[in-house]
Write a protein that holds these residues in place. Structure first.
Motif, PDB file in Angstrom:
ATOM      1  N   TYR A   1       0.820  -1.209   0.000  1.00  0.00           N
ATOM      2  CA  TYR A   1       0.000   0.000   0.000  1.00  0.00           C
ATOM      3  C   TYR A   1       0.850   1.253   0.000  1.00  0.00           C
ATOM      4  O   TYR A   1       2.021   1.255   0.383  1.00  0.00           O
ATOM      5  CB  TYR A   1      -0.987   0.004   1.169  1.00  0.00           C
ATOM      6  N   PHE A   2       0.224   2.340  -0.489  1.00  0.00           N
ATOM      7  CA  PHE A   2       0.801   3.679  -0.497  1.00  0.00           C
ATOM      8  C   PHE A   2      -0.220   4.639   0.098  1.00  0.00           C
ATOM      9  O   PHE A   2      -1.437   4.375   0.080  1.00  0.00           O
ATOM     10  CB  PHE A   2       1.111   4.152  -1.925  1.00  0.00           C
ATOM     11  N   ASP A   3       0.287   5.762   0.598  1.00  0.00           N
ATOM     12  CA  ASP A   3      -0.564   6.868   1.043  1.00  0.00           C
ATOM     13  C   ASP A   3      -0.327   8.073   0.130  1.00  0.00           C
ATOM     14  O   ASP A   3       0.810   8.367  -0.245  1.00  0.00           O
ATOM     15  CB  ASP A   3      -0.247   7.270   2.487  1.00  0.00           C
ATOM     16  N   THR A   4      -1.405   8.761  -0.190  1.00  0.00           N
ATOM     17  CA  THR A   4      -1.284   9.979  -0.999  1.00  0.00           C
ATOM     18  C   THR A   4      -2.384  10.952  -0.594  1.00  0.00           C
ATOM     19  O   THR A   4      -3.113  10.709   0.362  1.00  0.00           O
ATOM     20  CB  THR A   4      -1.331   9.665  -2.507  1.00  0.00           C
ATOM     21  N   CYS A   5      -2.481  12.058  -1.320  1.00  0.00           N
ATOM     22  CA  CYS A   5      -3.449  13.119  -0.986  1.00  0.00           C
ATOM     23  C   CYS A   5      -3.236  13.581   0.454  1.00  0.00           C
ATOM     24  O   CYS A   5      -4.187  13.720   1.230  1.00  0.00           O
ATOM     25  CB  CYS A   5      -4.883  12.659  -1.199  1.00  0.00           C
ATOM     26  N   LEU A   6      -1.997  13.832   0.792  1.00  0.00           N
ATOM     27  CA  LEU A   6      -1.625  14.018   2.197  1.00  0.00           C
ATOM     28  C   LEU A   6      -2.075  15.354   2.770  1.00  0.00           C
ATOM     29  O   LEU A   6      -2.047  15.545   3.978  1.00  0.00           O
ATOM     30  CB  LEU A   6      -0.117  13.867   2.350  1.00  0.00           C
ATOM     31  N   GLN A   7      -2.485  16.290   1.899  1.00  0.00           N
ATOM     32  CA  GLN A   7      -3.096  17.520   2.398  1.00  0.00           C
ATOM     33  C   GLN A   7      -4.613  17.493   2.222  1.00  0.00           C
ATOM     34  O   GLN A   7      -5.280  18.489   2.428  1.00  0.00           O
ATOM     35  CB  GLN A   7      -2.504  18.734   1.689  1.00  0.00           C
ATOM     36  N   GLY A   8      -5.119  16.340   1.803  1.00  0.00           N
ATOM     37  CA  GLY A   8      -6.555  16.133   1.828  1.00  0.00           C
ATOM     38  C   GLY A   8      -7.355  16.839   0.778  1.00  0.00           C
ATOM     39  O   GLY A   8      -8.567  16.928   0.900  1.00  0.00           O
ATOM     40  N   GLU A   9      -6.728  17.317  -0.298  1.00  0.00           N
ATOM     41  CA  GLU A   9      -7.479  18.134  -1.242  1.00  0.00           C
ATOM     42  C   GLU A   9      -7.902  17.382  -2.493  1.00  0.00           C
ATOM     43  O   GLU A   9      -8.504  17.971  -3.377  1.00  0.00           O
ATOM     44  CB  GLU A   9      -6.652  19.371  -1.629  1.00  0.00           C
ATOM     45  N   CYS A  10      -7.562  16.097  -2.615  1.00  0.00           N
ATOM     46  CA  CYS A  10      -7.960  15.381  -3.823  1.00  0.00           C
ATOM     47  C   CYS A  10      -9.084  14.399  -3.562  1.00  0.00           C
ATOM     48  O   CYS A  10      -9.533  13.715  -4.472  1.00  0.00           O
ATOM     49  CB  CYS A  10      -6.768  14.674  -4.461  1.00  0.00           C
ATOM     50  N   GLY A  11      -9.575  14.307  -2.358  1.00  0.00           N
ATOM     51  CA  GLY A  11     -10.798  13.581  -2.067  1.00  0.00           C
ATOM     52  C   GLY A  11     -10.696  12.083  -2.288  1.00  0.00           C
ATOM     53  O   GLY A  11      -9.621  11.507  -2.365  1.00  0.00           O
ATOM     54  N   SER A  12     -11.869  11.446  -2.376  1.00  0.00           N
ATOM     55  CA  SER A  12     -11.934  10.007  -2.538  1.00  0.00           C
ATOM     56  C   SER A  12     -11.341   9.579  -3.874  1.00  0.00           C
ATOM     57  O   SER A  12     -11.577  10.212  -4.894  1.00  0.00           O
ATOM     58  CB  SER A  12     -13.394   9.547  -2.470  1.00  0.00           C
ATOM     59  N   LEU A  13     -10.576   8.482  -3.853  1.00  0.00           N
ATOM     60  CA  LEU A  13     -10.046   7.888  -5.077  1.00  0.00           C
ATOM     61  C   LEU A  13     -10.802   6.606  -5.382  1.00  0.00           C
ATOM     62  O   LEU A  13     -11.085   5.814  -4.466  1.00  0.00           O
ATOM     63  CB  LEU A  13      -8.554   7.573  -4.937  1.00  0.00           C
ATOM     64  N   LEU A  14     -11.121   6.397  -6.648  1.00  0.00           N
ATOM     65  CA  LEU A  14     -11.719   5.148  -7.083  1.00  0.00           C
ATOM     66  C   LEU A  14     -10.712   4.367  -7.905  1.00  0.00           C
ATOM     67  O   LEU A  14     -10.104   4.914  -8.831  1.00  0.00           O
ATOM     68  CB  LEU A  14     -12.960   5.399  -7.949  1.00  0.00           C
ATOM     69  N   PRO A  15     -10.511   3.069  -7.602  1.00  0.00           N
ATOM     70  CA  PRO A  15      -9.674   2.246  -8.464  1.00  0.00           C
ATOM     71  C   PRO A  15     -10.479   1.776  -9.669  1.00  0.00           C
ATOM     72  O   PRO A  15     -11.687   1.590  -9.596  1.00  0.00           O
ATOM     73  CB  PRO A  15      -9.296   1.079  -7.547  1.00  0.00           C
ATOM     74  N   SER A  16      -9.806   1.576 -10.802  1.00  0.00           N
ATOM     75  CA  SER A  16     -10.496   1.184 -12.026  1.00  0.00           C
ATOM     76  C   SER A  16     -10.841  -0.299 -11.991  1.00  0.00           C
ATOM     77  O   SER A  16     -10.027  -1.138 -11.586  1.00  0.00           O
ATOM     78  CB  SER A  16      -9.645   1.508 -13.255  1.00  0.00           C
ATOM     79  N   ASN A  17     -12.050  -0.618 -12.432  1.00  0.00           N
ATOM     80  CA  ASN A  17     -12.575  -1.978 -12.400  1.00  0.00           C
ATOM     81  C   ASN A  17     -12.715  -2.501 -13.820  1.00  0.00           C
ATOM     82  O   ASN A  17     -13.358  -1.878 -14.655  1.00  0.00           O
ATOM     83  CB  ASN A  17     -13.926  -2.006 -11.691  1.00  0.00           C
ATOM     84  N   LEU A  18     -12.125  -3.643 -14.085  1.00  0.00           N
ATOM     85  CA  LEU A  18     -12.058  -4.199 -15.429  1.00  0.00           C
ATOM     86  C   LEU A  18     -13.357  -4.877 -15.816  1.00  0.00           C
ATOM     87  O   LEU A  18     -13.948  -5.620 -15.041  1.00  0.00           O
ATOM     88  CB  LEU A  18     -10.904  -5.210 -15.495  1.00  0.00           C
ATOM     89  N   ARG A  19     -13.793  -4.624 -17.064  1.00  0.00           N
ATOM     90  CA  ARG A  19     -14.838  -5.400 -17.715  1.00  0.00           C
ATOM     91  C   ARG A  19     -14.410  -5.626 -19.157  1.00  0.00           C
ATOM     92  O   ARG A  19     -13.851  -4.744 -19.799  1.00  0.00           O
ATOM     93  CB  ARG A  19     -16.181  -4.667 -17.694  1.00  0.00           C
ATOM     94  N   GLY A  20     -14.673  -6.848 -19.671  1.00  0.00           N
ATOM     95  CA  GLY A  20     -14.404  -7.137 -21.067  1.00  0.00           C
ATOM     96  C   GLY A  20     -12.947  -7.475 -21.320  1.00  0.00           C
ATOM     97  O   GLY A  20     -12.266  -8.116 -20.515  1.00  0.00           O
ATOM     98  N   THR A  21     -12.431  -7.025 -22.466  1.00  0.00           N
ATOM     99  CA  THR A  21     -11.082  -7.334 -22.911  1.00  0.00           C
ATOM    100  C   THR A  21     -10.046  -6.855 -21.899  1.00  0.00           C
ATOM    101  O   THR A  21     -10.155  -5.747 -21.356  1.00  0.00           O
ATOM    102  CB  THR A  21     -10.817  -6.685 -24.277  1.00  0.00           C
TER     103      THR A  21
ATOM    104  N   TYR B   1     -13.302   0.428 -16.393  1.00  0.00           N
ATOM    105  CA  TYR B   1     -12.272   0.407 -17.435  1.00  0.00           C
ATOM    106  C   TYR B   1     -12.731  -0.484 -18.570  1.00  0.00           C
ATOM    107  O   TYR B   1     -13.270  -1.580 -18.353  1.00  0.00           O
ATOM    108  CB  TYR B   1     -10.958  -0.111 -16.878  1.00  0.00           C
ATOM    109  N   ARG B   2     -12.485  -0.026 -19.814  1.00  0.00           N
ATOM    110  CA  ARG B   2     -12.756  -0.815 -21.014  1.00  0.00           C
ATOM    111  C   ARG B   2     -11.577  -0.706 -21.978  1.00  0.00           C
ATOM    112  O   ARG B   2     -11.030   0.381 -22.178  1.00  0.00           O
ATOM    113  CB  ARG B   2     -14.020  -0.320 -21.720  1.00  0.00           C
ATOM    114  N   ASN B   3     -11.225  -1.844 -22.583  1.00  0.00           N
ATOM    115  CA  ASN B   3     -10.240  -1.877 -23.660  1.00  0.00           C
ATOM    116  C   ASN B   3     -10.975  -2.263 -24.939  1.00  0.00           C
ATOM    117  O   ASN B   3     -11.394  -3.414 -25.108  1.00  0.00           O
ATOM    118  CB  ASN B   3      -9.134  -2.887 -23.350  1.00  0.00           C
TER     119      ASN B   3
END
Length: 925
Positions: A284-304, A379-381
């Motif tokens: 794991y990593f930590d980022t947005c350490l001053q709290g200004e970029c809000g919630s992050l969503l990881p990309s979820n694969l569908r398809g190719t 995410y889509r390819n």
């Protein structure tokens, strides 16, 4: 069935060791450096950690208790990220947006059935409804239960709480608390289910199915410590499937001594090991350490699958116009390593956070959870390109509405391919959306919809691939219409889920919440629908839209291609051409209207489209018209030759007036004559008519001979004169209204000037400590400025002010306060006000401040605040006041080059447009 007692005992011994190792591993990470001392997007890590498990379950979930435990229901707390606001107090400050109702129609549900509800399976509000679909089953998770449904008929096969689902002994058999996620992994035919525990050490409870059968195929159960102590609470976890890992993000909210701090923790979990029932390994990593970029969503694969070695992409939106993308790459062998890089920042259309949502029959407002990207980031390819699809909620004219994006080439040079704000009517709120795309690139967006005259319901809209960019021309369809409202509780959702069936990669499945009866017993619904064209052989129809008079292209014209099965809306390009790929059949094609140049549509019918062939339709000719508009800033008594005649004074006679017109239509305006009427009493028009030359499309013209008017002596200095000109042409009449003023403020005369270079010139201070101070850490010019908090962020619960010396403004008009500002304030919560007193500071006007600052402006900006309230006040004072809440802090406010001035008024001159604005901002050179 549950684990045997002997197996449970052996697991308990092993778990005790694993818990100790896991806690020790977490605590071995370096101590946290205060975020304020780190760059905004700095990254801490990587940190390597093992989790607890697996506990192996080989039973049938139908043997577990199928009802919820006796618990005290609660409204789950909402932790807001820095910069995120519950915007009900903003009163609808969002931008205006044209209402767009598409020409197509979303397909109706193929199937729709009840999901889990509060009375049988819920533990509180909101349900955080989400789900995913596999080859045979649909699994839904809510707070705090799991439902497994047979997707062919909607029959619920399993309904268990998380506490019953996760076996004991272990950290997850009693403490499951919420924010559940379920995902289907189509690459391995496996299911992943997670939620978190609420007491430190904080765990993410993770279940991975042993097979594709989630009912009787067995499960592996794990526990991952997301924070070992009570210093930071890991909230709003989001999970995604990717070829090399399951990726997860947490919003880390400081508690106790760390209250007000925030960062985002991003995880990669060893997918191959979890699928095989091996140990839980993570990085794991930590980022947005001053709290200004809000919630992050990881990309979820569908398809190719993505190209080999592709990182996982994480995204967030940042007020007011930024889309952030990070890249998280991991290697599991020979040792665990990884990188987190970014963000790449893309400019998007500016947005404002949405306010609360009304419901029928109650005063309870629902939280729109505006600002953060909504579950999921798909995410889509597509082979020719890679794409990310995302959405969140914004404000348009005081209503919550969905904003959605397609971001292309995330692995190279990302760019916004299209973005849109869905506003199909002027009354309803739409929020809590989830977006997905099928194998052909068709998009579906599901959401909640409500208004003061409508119960919350579940609907969806969409876009066929190839339709007009940034629009959802396939009109919304209903999954279920609510018949009740939520009473007394503001929390709604947190997220919903739009997913795509892996068996055909075409069928969309959507789940969200609603009410049958007003109260607190929320219901959920699960349904599926499919674009008829998905996966089918399509034909292509192409054609042109032309100006019927000139033969030139009509650019940007909407073209509706309507058949018996589907209707698409596309737009013409710079050559007037359009292309649509549709199911084989016979189509009617309509182009326009496209005001102001082409107010009437045209079309052709009987166009036959054949699969895998291209049909060229006959040209569509649109009849052009002129459209005359009053040209901005061109009402004058000076014609094109500059023969000025002075501005009206009361009693002035024989004044000349020239008015310029611009043709924003599509063809030359001819036979133009204007007739002038005065709408202000005391103004008489002596020469009311004037002829104009012909005006070509896109051109501007003045009347060659002036209108003439008189101003009676009864008209007082400063009166705004209103005129109407009726412009008659061979193609129609255009009424135009405009105004003129009879005064102009002269250049400002300073009453107080503070360059902040001479020390304190008489300001006084009050409120919480520390007081406002002079600093040399930043300035507009040359070296000093005032600030509320030198050397770092301001504190929580601040209410402090600096008050000017007494200002003698007797006999003064046109008072204004000019200053240069640079500020960072928690959006929606912390404010700086410029307030005034008319009695030497004995009382202050706090309800109507002269200026309000909120949010972030990191470049020095000049702001001119008009203060007519201080005209002719002998004992005036102003004050700058900072007010903060108990939560997140920021850098605060810097103020430089403060000037209080007035502008003498001279009659007989025009009023400049700039003084019609209450506040003027200019960027620093």
């Amino acid at each position: 069935m549950r684990l045997s007692r002997a197996l449970a005992l052996s697991l308990l011994i092993g778990l005790a060791l694993l818990v100790a190792l896991s806690v020790a591993s977490s605590q071995a990470a370096p101590p946290l450096k205060p975020p304020a001392q780190l760059p905004k997007y700095a990254v801490r890590g990587p940190f390597i950690q093992e989790g607890i498990g697996p506990i192996v379950f080989n039973g049938d979930l139908r043997d577990l208790p199928q009802i919820k435990e006796e618990v005290t229901p609660q409204e789950f707390p909402l932790h807001r990220t820095p910069g995120e606001t519950r915007a009900s107090a903003l009163g609808g400050v969002g931008r205006a947006e044209a209402i767009f109702s598409g020409n197509g129609q979303m397909p109706p549900p193929i199937i729709s059935f009840p999901g889990l509800n509060f009375s049988q399976f819920g533990a509180g509000w909101p349900p955080d409804t989400n789900g995913d679909v596999g080859p045979t089953h649909y699994i839904q998770t809510v707070n705090t239960s799991i439902g497994i449904f047979r997707k062919s008929d909607g029959q619920r096969l399993v309904g268990v709480t998380f506490n019953n689902f996760f076996p004991g002994p272990g950290p997850c058999d009693t403490g499951n608390y919420g924010d559940p996620i379920v995902l289907y992994d189509p690459m391995a035919d496996r299911w992943v289910i997670t939620d978190f525990t609420v007491a430190p050490p904080y765990y993410e409870c993770i279940a991975v199915s042993q097979t594709g059968d989630p009912v009787s195929g067995g499960w592996y159960f794990y526990g991952l410590i997301t924070y070992p102590t009570g210093d930071f609470f890991p909230d709003y976890p989001k999970l995604s499937v990717w070829p090399d890992a399951y990726y997860m993000t947490d919003n880390m909210f400081g508690e106790g001594a760390h209250a007000g701090e925030f960062f985002v923790r991003t995880w990669a979990l060893d997918r191959a090991a979890l699928i095989a029932g091996g140990p839980l390994r993570s990085i794991y990593f930590d980022t947005c350490l001053q709290g200004e970029c809000g919630s992050l969503l990881p990309s979820n694969l569908r398809g190719t699958l993505p190209p080999a070695g592709s990182p996982n992409y994480l995204a967030s939106v940042e007020y007011p116009n930024v889309f952030n993308i990070w890249k998280f790459h991991v290697e599991w062998a020979p040792v665990i390593t990884g990188t987190l890089t970014g963000p790449t920042q893309l400019e998007i259309e500016p947005f404002e956070p949405a306010g609360d949502v009304p419901q029928q029959g109650t005063t309870t407002l629902l939280d729109s959870l505006s600002f953060r990207l909504m579950h999921w980031l798909q995410y889509r390819n597509y082979g020719t390109h890679e794409a990310l699809f995302a959405n969140h909620t914004v404000d348009v004219d005081g209503r919550a509405v969905p904003r959605w994006y397609e971001i292309r080439d995330p692995g190279g040079t990302p760019y916004v391919y299209q973005q849109g704000t869905y506003v199909p009517d002027a009354t309803r709120h739409r929020w809590m959306g989830s977006i997905a795309a099928d194998r052909d690139g068709n998009v579906a967006l599901g959401y909640s919809v409500s208004s003061s005259t409508m119960y919350p319901s579940i609907r969806y809209a969409g876009r066929r691939n190839g339709e007009a960019l940034g629009e959802l021309p396939q009109n919304e369809a209903s999954l279920v219409e609510g018949t009740g409202s939520q009473i007394g509780i503001s929390r709604w959702g947190d997220y919903s889920a739009m997913t795509v069936d892996p068996t055909d990669d075409c069928t969309f499945w959507y789940t969200n919440e609603y009410y049958i009866t007003s109260g607190t017993n929320w219901q959920t619904r699960i349904g599926a629908f499919k674009f008829p064209a998905c996966g089918q052989a399509l034909g292509t129809v192409t054609g042109r839209v032309l100006n019927a008079v000139t033969g030139g292209p009509v650019v940007g014209a909407p073209v509706v291609v309507a058949g018996t099965v589907e209707t698409l809306t596309v737009r013409t390009d710079v050559n007037g051409s359009y292309v649509a790929r549709v199911l084989p059949g016979t189509y009617a094609i309509t182009a326009g209207p496209l005001p102001p140049g082409y107010p009437d549509p045209g079309g052709v019918s009987g166009v036959v489209v054949v699969a895998n062939q291209t049909t060229t339709a006959p040209d569509i000719l649109l009849n052009p018209v002129p459209y005359l508009a009053y040209s901005s800033n061109t009402v004058d008594d000076c014609g094109p030759g500059g023969n000025c005649n002075g501005y009206p004074d009361p009693g002035e006679q024989n004044l000349k007036l020239y008015v310029s017109l611009t043709n924003i239509g599509a063809i030359t305006a001819t036979q133009i004559n204007g007739t002038l009427t005065a709408l202000t009493p005391g103004v008489t028009v002596d020469v009311p008519t004037a002829a104009y030359p012909n005006i070509n499309a896109g051109q501007t013209a003045w009347n060659p001979t002036p209108f003439q008017f008189d101003v009676d002596s009864s008209v007082t200095c400063g009166t705004v004169l209103t005129f109407q000109e009726d412009v008659a042409t061979a193609q129609g009449t255009f009424p135009i209204t405009f105004t003129r003023s009879t005064n102009i403020p002269q250049p400002p005369v300073a009453v107080l000037t503070d360059t902040v270079e001479m020390g304190n010139i008489g300001w006084t201070f009050g409120g919480t400590s520390p007081p406002w101070q002079i600093t040399d850490e930043d300035s507009h010019s040359p070296t000093h400025s005032w600030t509320d908090s030198p050397g770092g962020p301001y504190g929580n619960n601040q209410n402090k002010w600096m008050i000017s010396p007494r200002l003698d403004l007797s006999g003064k008009t046109g008072v204004e306060i000019t200053g240069w500002y640079k500020y960072a304030l928690e959006s929606g919560y912390d404010y700086m006000y410029l307030e005034y007193s008319t009695n030497d500071g004995m009382t202050w006007n706090t309800t109507n401040p002269l200026l309000t600052l909120n949010g972030t402006q990191m470049a020095w900006t000049e702001i001119v605040a008009q203060a007519p309230q201080l005209a002719n006040i002998a004992q005036a004072r102003i004050r700058f006041r900072l007010v903060t809440d108990p939560g997140v802090t920021a850098d605060g406010v810097h103020i430089d080059d403060i000037v209080v001035s007035h502008r003498p008024v001279v009659c007989g001159q025009p009023l400049p447009n700039r003084l019609l604005l209450p506040i003027i901002q200019r960027g620093s050179p």
